[in-house]
Design a protein around this motif. Structure first.
Motif, short mmCIF file in Angstrom:
data_model
loop_
_atom_site.label_atom_id
_atom_site.label_comp_id
_atom_site.label_asym_id
_atom_site.label_seq_id
_atom_site.Cartn_x
_atom_site.Cartn_y
_atom_site.Cartn_z
N ASP A 139 72.77 -81.25 -36.75
CA ASP A 139 72.21 -81.40 -35.19
C ASP A 139 70.51 -81.63 -35.18
OD1 ASP A 139 72.34 -78.71 -34.23
OD2 ASP A 139 74.14 -78.96 -35.67
N VAL A 140 70.61 -81.62 -34.11
CA VAL A 140 69.59 -80.84 -32.89
C VAL A 140 68.79 -79.72 -33.02
CG1 VAL A 140 68.27 -83.07 -31.51
CG2 VAL A 140 69.49 -81.58 -30.61
N GLY A 141 69.94 -78.97 -33.36
CA GLY A 141 69.63 -77.19 -33.17
C GLY A 141 69.44 -76.55 -34.34
N ALA A 142 70.30 -77.47 -35.57
CA ALA A 142 69.89 -77.19 -36.80
C ALA A 142 68.63 -77.43 -37.31
CB ALA A 142 70.85 -77.51 -37.65
N LYS A 143 68.23 -78.78 -36.46
CA LYS A 143 66.66 -79.46 -37.11
C LYS A 143 65.56 -78.34 -36.69
CE LYS A 143 67.83 -84.52 -36.82
NZ LYS A 143 67.73 -86.02 -36.62
N TYR A 144 65.63 -77.66 -35.18
CA TYR A 144 64.77 -76.71 -35.00
C TYR A 144 64.69 -76.28 -35.98
CZ TYR A 144 62.39 -74.57 -31.58
OH TYR A 144 60.91 -73.83 -30.59
N GLU A 145 66.09 -75.17 -36.26
CA GLU A 145 66.15 -73.97 -37.64
C GLU A 145 65.14 -74.53 -38.92
OE1 GLU A 145 69.20 -71.05 -36.34
OE2 GLU A 145 69.81 -73.02 -37.43
N ILE A 146 65.26 -75.63 -39.08
CA ILE A 146 64.65 -76.02 -39.87
C ILE A 146 63.31 -76.13 -39.58
CG2 ILE A 146 64.44 -78.05 -42.05
CD1 ILE A 146 67.37 -76.74 -42.39
N TYR A 147 62.44 -77.04 -38.97
CA TYR A 147 61.26 -76.74 -38.31
C TYR A 147 60.70 -75.87 -38.71
CZ TYR A 147 62.91 -81.70 -37.01
OH TYR A 147 63.41 -82.50 -37.27
N THR A 148 61.33 -74.79 -37.60
CA THR A 148 60.63 -73.12 -38.23
C THR A 148 60.26 -72.56 -38.84
OG1 THR A 148 61.79 -73.43 -35.84
CG2 THR A 148 61.15 -71.03 -36.99
N ILE A 149 61.47 -72.80 -40.34
CA ILE A 149 61.38 -72.26 -41.74
C ILE A 149 60.21 -73.38 -42.13
CG2 ILE A 149 62.31 -72.90 -43.94
CD1 ILE A 149 65.17 -72.30 -42.24
N ILE A 150 60.27 -74.24 -42.26
CA ILE A 150 58.76 -75.23 -42.23
C ILE A 150 57.24 -74.60 -42.16
CG2 ILE A 150 57.56 -76.93 -42.27
CD1 ILE A 150 60.13 -78.66 -42.85
N ASN A 151 57.49 -74.81 -40.81
CA ASN A 151 56.43 -73.65 -40.09
C ASN A 151 55.42 -72.12 -40.66
OD1 ASN A 151 55.69 -75.40 -38.64
ND2 ASN A 151 56.07 -74.86 -36.68
N LYS A 152 57.05 -72.10 -41.27
CA LYS A 152 56.60 -69.44 -41.60
C LYS A 152 56.43 -70.45 -42.95
CE LYS A 152 59.32 -65.58 -41.84
NZ LYS A 152 58.77 -65.45 -43.62
N LEU A 153 56.57 -70.96 -44.23
CA LEU A 153 56.28 -71.24 -45.08
C LEU A 153 54.13 -71.71 -44.83
CD1 LEU A 153 58.73 -73.50 -46.58
CD2 LEU A 153 58.24 -71.13 -46.89
N ALA A 154 54.63 -72.65 -44.18
CA ALA A 154 52.95 -73.33 -43.90
C ALA A 154 52.86 -72.16 -43.85
CB ALA A 154 52.39 -74.48 -43.35
N GLU A 155 52.43 -71.23 -42.28
CA GLU A 155 52.07 -69.71 -42.11
C GLU A 155 51.91 -69.35 -43.43
OE1 GLU A 155 54.53 -68.53 -39.30
OE2 GLU A 155 53.23 -69.81 -37.98
N GLU A 156 52.17 -68.97 -44.32
CA GLU A 156 52.10 -68.13 -46.02
C GLU A 156 50.98 -68.18 -46.55
OE1 GLU A 156 56.31 -67.85 -46.84
OE2 GLU A 156 56.40 -66.13 -45.09
N GLY A 157 51.19 -69.93 -46.53
CA GLY A 157 50.06 -70.92 -47.07
C GLY A 157 50.54 -71.65 -48.26
N LYS A 158 51.91 -71.57 -47.97
CA LYS A 158 52.24 -73.21 -49.23
C LYS A 158 51.98 -74.63 -48.48
CE LYS A 158 56.37 -70.02 -50.75
NZ LYS A 158 55.63 -69.55 -51.06
#
Length: 510
Positions: free
Chosen positions: A438-457
């Motif tokens: 669902d859209v709420g869980a999607k937002y959480e997944i996108y947040t995880i993706i952003n955090k990983l990118a910020e860590e340089g992955k």
């Protein structure tokens, strides 16, 4: 005004330690398409299992009134006898039986205890024509695609004289074309007087076909909207209890040096050696960059990802993979992981998780040396790791000992991500990371993706949802028939440009 065909009053369903449904009310009118929406774990599927007898009378509190009569279904057979048929998200077809055999499984066309195959085939043909499927009834299920399998399930429902059809995420695994055809079929059924209950996370589809929508959140009924009241913003607010004005969390990209390069990658079909599936693909991903791969069904995106990650797809594979400019060996899964790659499959239930084991073991399975001493697993270390990732990815569960198969789809996806994050990859390939959630869980997944990118992955995302790619990616490759046919900066990309690249490519190969 249509008469009410179904009322569910004060439905409460409790599992050990969890109240899945609490005082849920639902009314469905005759010959309408009634959608039920809610976040993963909200109780949608549980409610339908109560209705269809999967959870029998006596295992829940409340009343079910069907066609003006209170009913107490003790099994699916009881509900089917009254014309209520449920089609689950995981299709219940037997792959090595024919279409006709599947349609009449448990309802065999027999005389004096002997199956009348002519009657079965003729009956199957009539039912298949009703759902717009022109297939030989003797064709094995394993030889037809998922879209056609979904239609076989519906034909099977029609064979049971269905009056109330329940569909749980029917388009989750379908292409846009197959999804559109299925929705048109539901509208046709409506004209024929068949009532449908549709569970879906795809709000655009729901807005297109639903007469009314009931929102469930945390096991409770929130509201029911008529067609004139339906809007995506209102649905989302009711589902998650808050407004999601921006469905994609903001990120300021910090893109660094070249991380992954795949050069001249070609792959042949694993069974048909003369069929080339991937044709000279070149892809680059930098540190801190989210790169998408767009394309229509059958473009070769998953086949490309699987062949790069341990050669888990294909044969006669040629080409090179470089990490930090150095050529690496990804010829097995273990070597790919050692090279810094991770691959979260599109089919988390079959290939991504052990559904009968608990969260703790699923999180650590890809990196057992990380929780071992002298080749022996350290239970305390494993527990600490599992709890840490449960907290980091916000896995909603009673504990890390909860069976993974009992989690909602969104939480299962977080377990998959946790598993690969614990392997400490530099490049993470995410194949349909938000499918069926669902859209709420999607937002959480996108947040995880952003955090990983910020860590340089580096993140490589394969998605069939173009708005998703446009919302989260810094750069998008467009793939068609095994080739890269376009490359767009995220800031310049649009659905029209992506489709234009695909259409132009098809025109060149026509």
């Amino acid at each position: 005004m249509n008469t009410t065909i179904l009322e569910m009053r004060g439905i409460t369903k409790t599992f050990p330690g969890v109240k899945a449904l609490q005082d849920v009310n639902l009314d469905v009118r005759e010959a309408e398409i009634h959608a039920i929406v809610g976040e993963n774990g909200a109780g949608k599927s549980t409610l339908m299992k109560v209705l269809s007898g999967v959870y029998p009378a006596g295992s829940y509190d409340g009343q079910i009134v069907y066609r003006g009569e209170e009913v107490h279904f003790k099994s699916i057979r009881d509900s089917e006898h009254r014309g209520i048929v449920i089609i689950h998200q995981e299709l219940a077809l037997v792959p090595l039986l024919s279409i006709a055999e599947n349609i009449f499984l448990g309802n065999e066309q027999a005389r004096f205890g002997i199956i009348d195959w002519d009657e079965a085939r003729n009956g199957a043909r009539k039912l298949l024509s009703m759902v717009g499927l022109n297939e030989d009834p003797d064709t094995l299920i394993t030889h037809i695609g998922v879209g056609k399998q979904q239609l076989v399930e519906i034909a099977k429902a029609l064979s049971k004289a269905v009056k109330l059809l329940i569909l749980d995420e029917p388009t989750a695994s379908l292409s846009e074309k197959d999804s559109a055809a299925l929705l048109e079929l539901l509208l046709e059924f409506k004209k024929q007087g068949i009532t449908s209950i549709l569970i879906s996370h795809k709000l655009n589809e729901i807005s297109k076909v639903a007469d009314r929508i009931t929102v469930i959140r945390d096991g409770r009924t929130i509201e029911t909207m008529d067609k004139a009241e339906i809007s995506e913003d209102r649905i989302i607010t009711s589902m998650v209890g808050r407004s999601l004005d921006d469905r994609y969390p903001a990120r300021a990209p910090k893109i660094g040096e070249m991380l992954l390069e795949v050069k001249d990658w070609s792959v042949h079909h694993p069974l048909h050696a003369d069929h080339q599936v991937i044709k000279g693909v070149n892809i680059q991903v930098r540190k801190g960059e989210v790169v998408g791969i767009a394309g229509l069904m059958g473009a070769g995106r998953t086949e490309f990802a699987m062949s790069v990650f341990g050669r888990t797809y294909g044969r006669n594979i040629t080409g090179d993979v470089f990490m930090h400019g150095r050529k690496v060996d990804t010829s097995t899964v273990r070597r790919a992981v050692d090279a810094g790659l991770a691959y979260a499959t599109e089919d988390r239930k079959t290939y991504g998780l052990n559904l009968i084991d608990h969260i703790k073991h699923n999180i650590t399975i890809a990196n057992l040396p990380g929780v071992s001493r002298g080749g022996v697993i350290d239970d305390i270390a494993e527990m600490n790791v599992a709890n840490d990732y449960r907290k980091k990815t916000n896995i909603r569960s009673s504990s890390v000992f909860q069976v993974t198969g009992n989690l909602s789809g969104g939480n299962q996806q977080k377990v998959v991500l946790s598993k690969w994050l614990f392997s400490n990859p530099e490049l993470l390939i995410l194949d349909e990371p938000t499918r069926g959630i669902d859209v709420g869980a999607k937002y959480e997944i996108y947040t995880i993706i952003n955090k990983l990118a910020e860590e340089g992955k580096g993140i490589l995302v394969i998605s069939s949802e173009m708005p998703e790619l446009l919302g989260i990616c810094d750069r998008i490759y467009v793939m068609n028939e095994g080739r890269i046919v376009g490359e767009l900066a995220g800031s310049e990309a649009s659905q029209e440009k992506i489709m234009r690249a695909i259409v132009r490519a098809e025109g060149r190969t026509a």
